[in-house]
Design an enzyme around this catalytic site. Structure first.
Site, PDB file in Angstrom:
ATOM      1  N   ASP A  75      28.118  78.170  21.844  1.00 54.37           N
ATOM      2  CA  ASP A  75      26.735  77.964  21.877  1.00 54.37           C
ATOM      3  C   ASP A  75      27.896  76.108  23.092  1.00 54.37           C
ATOM      4  O   ASP A  75      26.439  76.774  23.875  1.00 54.37           O
ATOM      5  CB  ASP A  75      25.926  77.432  20.797  1.00 54.37           C
ATOM      6  CG  ASP A  75      24.783  76.860  21.424  1.00 54.37           C
ATOM      7  OD1 ASP A  75      23.672  77.732  22.283  1.00 54.37           O
ATOM      8  OD2 ASP A  75      24.112  76.021  21.127  1.00 54.37           O
ATOM      9  N   ASP A  78      29.987  73.391  19.551  1.00 52.25           N
ATOM     10  CA  ASP A  78      30.483  73.969  18.034  1.00 52.25           C
ATOM     11  C   ASP A  78      31.461  75.533  18.015  1.00 52.25           C
ATOM     12  O   ASP A  78      31.169  75.553  19.456  1.00 52.25           O
ATOM     13  CB  ASP A  78      29.235  74.102  16.954  1.00 52.25           C
ATOM     14  CG  ASP A  78      28.811  74.345  17.816  1.00 52.25           C
ATOM     15  OD1 ASP A  78      28.204  75.057  18.717  1.00 52.25           O
ATOM     16  OD2 ASP A  78      27.299  74.354  16.589  1.00 52.25           O
ATOM     17  N   TYR A 226      18.950  76.059  15.939  1.00 52.63           N
ATOM     18  CA  TYR A 226      17.794  76.812  16.779  1.00 52.63           C
ATOM     19  C   TYR A 226      16.743  77.425  16.791  1.00 52.63           C
ATOM     20  O   TYR A 226      16.358  78.646  16.361  1.00 52.63           O
ATOM     21  CB  TYR A 226      18.394  78.367  17.520  1.00 52.63           C
ATOM     22  CG  TYR A 226      19.203  77.565  18.973  1.00 52.63           C
ATOM     23  CD1 TYR A 226      18.925  76.314  19.389  1.00 52.63           C
ATOM     24  CD2 TYR A 226      21.128  77.297  18.830  1.00 52.63           C
ATOM     25  CE1 TYR A 226      20.099  76.091  20.359  1.00 52.63           C
ATOM     26  CE2 TYR A 226      22.013  76.205  19.153  1.00 52.63           C
ATOM     27  CZ  TYR A 226      21.461  75.889  20.496  1.00 52.63           C
ATOM     28  OH  TYR A 226      22.146  75.136  21.703  1.00 52.63           O
ATOM     29  N   GLU A 477      27.143  66.729  25.205  1.00 60.07           N
ATOM     30  CA  GLU A 477      27.834  67.541  24.201  1.00 60.07           C
ATOM     31  C   GLU A 477      27.539  68.683  25.618  1.00 60.07           C
ATOM     32  O   GLU A 477      25.881  68.816  26.260  1.00 60.07           O
ATOM     33  CB  GLU A 477      26.816  68.468  23.245  1.00 60.07           C
ATOM     34  CG  GLU A 477      27.505  69.943  22.797  1.00 60.07           C
ATOM     35  CD  GLU A 477      27.035  69.357  21.602  1.00 60.07           C
ATOM     36  OE1 GLU A 477      26.130  69.183  21.025  1.00 60.07           O
ATOM     37  OE2 GLU A 477      27.563  70.960  20.648  1.00 60.07           O
TER      38      GLU A 477
END
Ligand SMILES: *[C@@H]1O[C@H](CO)[C@@H](O)[C@H](O)[C@H]1NC(C)=O
Ligand SMILES: *[C@@H]1O[C@H](CO)[C@@H](O)[C@H](O)[C@H]1NC(C)=O
Length: 496
Positions: A75, A78, A226, A477
């Site tokens: 994603d 990670d 999520y 990120e």
């Protein structure tokens, strides 16, 4: 000065500000924005893999339960495969190619590869009737380690939704991704395209027949990462709209028209603790498809019924929440001009909303329309200009003179929050680095050793300042759905 005069002066100043900025190498940025997806690949890498510091990983996903779930994308920074946002990224990549593939030149084949990588995986994740795999990888164990994907030794648990524990948001978004991608591949590989469309139908039927949110069945694993905050009605409508566009079957059209009011009644709840304003037409992102549905549908009716309600009025209202000079603007802008919404990983918003502005501008042009935001007239050219301003900001036209795309320009993020990028590659250090063995690399102040070229990070704060720090994951990120809309935007600006 009157209110109107003041607005006009403001608009004129903004136009000057936009035209003054240095021009960017959109073609270079486009190639890089697509290359990023190779760095996120999970599974067995192909011989033509260009991001060569990445190697094979997660080659046994699903095997413990007798299912092949190898492939797909990690994603973000990670190593979890979160299928809900992955599917949204895939839908947007497909939409990017459908609208702007003609402008991609030699990058088109790379963009197709970036779509096929996850669609191959989604075919696996939906191969057992009555089940849809929603995620692979225990997210708590994963987040507790700083490990290369190639070394992963955390549980690669697959999580599924079923008739008993439904997940209409993840299933319908996968259906949308498969349907949109079937259109992309229609002219290239008819057999593959037909497979995607046929699977999209079955998965949509499953999502619709067994309605429910995956929060209720596998919430312990999908939340807080999520969680579905905005309900699943939007994904059902979005899935049906894409199925209509791909199949032209009236039952999908009727579904959209008959159920759109379910969406009006859904309150957009808060995301990451921030409550969102703007009603049911203003949001667009991995969880909330509202504005995307209206704009997608508007294209189908723009010429025949230019006031087709509620789709076109709501698409117009969406634009009026975004344009800075609109009296009903509900997004914020930083002093340097970056569109900003609360909740973290902000660059997902300027990329996704600019994508919609650009797509809608083209539909409006075809329909010879402009939008009225109170007394302010918004032309298609103005929508495109706002979108371009956001892209330019991301590429370096900002107070820090910094590009937020890794590997683009002279100054870009060096310490992105990304396990693979920040740890020495297998080429440099073939022996395994275990869960906590990565901590010194996470904590180090050194630049990441591997360039995740094309990755766009969460981005600066609302005052245009940026922490180039791995610990500041909100800013540093990268995530697949930040990049996906940029692919379409950059293809357009490369040639316009
Ligand atoms: C950014 O570039 C402009 C124009 O070259 C310059 O005036 C400004 O000082 C630069 N800002 C930073 C933070 O480097
Ligand atoms: C960003 O940087 C500032 C200054 O170094 C620091 O105080 C702040 O905690 C950082 N933010 C995060 C979220 O790490």
């Amino acid at each position: 000065m009157s209110q109107v005069q003041r607005l006009l002066v403001l608009v004129a100043m903004m136009m000057v500000a936009v035209t003054k900025v240095a021009s960017h190498d959109y073609g270079d940025a486009l190639s890089k924005s697509i290359l990023f997806f190779e760095g996120q690949r999970s599974g067995k890498l192909p011989p033509n893999q260009r991001m060569t510091w990445r190697k094979d990983s997660a080659l046994r996903d699903g095997f413990d339960i007798g299912v092949d779930l190898v492939g797909g994308y990690y994603d973000a920074g990670d190593n979890v495969k979160f299928n809900f946002p992955m599917a949204f990224s895939t839908t947007i990549l497909a939409w990017s190619v459908l609208e702007f593939g003609n402008f991609m030149g030699s990058d088109l084949s790379n963009a197709l590869d970036a779509i096929k990588w996850p669609t191959d995986y989604f075919l696996k994740a939906t191969s057992i009737p009555g089940f849809v795999y929603a995620q692979v990888g225990d997210p708590y164990a994963d987040h507790n380690c700083w490990e290369r994907p190639e070394d992963m030794d955390t549980p690669r648990t697959p999580y599924a939704v079923s008739k008993q524990f439904p997940g209409s948001e993840v299933s319908a978004e996968i259906a949308a991704a498969l349907a949109a991608s079937s259109l992309v591949f229609r002219a290239i590989d008819l057999e593959y395209s037909a497979r995607l469309l046929s699977r999209a139908r079955t998965v949509f039927e499953f999502a619709n027949q067994y309605q429910g949110s995956y929060n209720d069945g596998i919430g312990r694993w999908v939340c807080p990462f999520y969680c579905d905050f905005s309900g699943y009605q939007d994904e059902l409508l979005w899935g049906a709209a894409w199925l209509f566009r791909a199949s032209k079957e009236s039952n999908y059209w009727n579904y959209v028209v008959e159920n759109i009011h379910n969406l009006e009644n859904t309150v957009v709840k808060n995301i990451n603790g921030f409550s969102y304003s703007g009603g049911s037409y203003a949001e667009f992102g991995w969880d909330t498809k509202h504005a995307g549905i209206n704009i997608l549908v508007s294209n189908l009716v723009m010429n025949s019924n230019p006031n087709f309600s509620p789709f076109i009025p709501n698409a117009d209202k969406f634009v009026c929440t975004v344009l800075p000079e609109s009296p009903t603007v509900s997004v914020q802008y930083s002093p340097g001009g970056l569109l900003f919404k609360p909740g973290g990983s902000n660059l997902q918003h300027p990329t996704a909303l600019s994508f919609l502005l650009l797509v809608y501008a083209r539909y409006l042009s075809q329909g010879n329309r402009v939008i009225h935001c109170g007394g302010v007239v918004a032309t298609p050219a103005r929508l495109i200009q706002v979108a371009r301003g956001q892209v330019d900001y991301i590429l370096g036209s900002n107070p820090l003179n910094m590009s937020y795309m890794v590997g683009y320009g002279n100054k870009f993020p060096q310490r992105i929050h990304h396990r693979g990028s920040s740890l020495p590659s297998i080429n440099q250090q073939p022996g395994p680095i275990d869960c906590k063995g990565g901590t010194p690399y996470f904590s180090s102040n050194n630049p990441n050793p591997n360039l995740l070229i094309g990755a766009v990070v969460g981005g600066p704060d609302i005052k245009d300042s940026y922490n180039d720090s791995r610990a500041d994951f909100v800013q540093s990120e990268p995530i697949t759905y930040i990049n996906a809309p940029l692919v379409g935007l950059l293809a357009y600006f490369k040639t316009h």
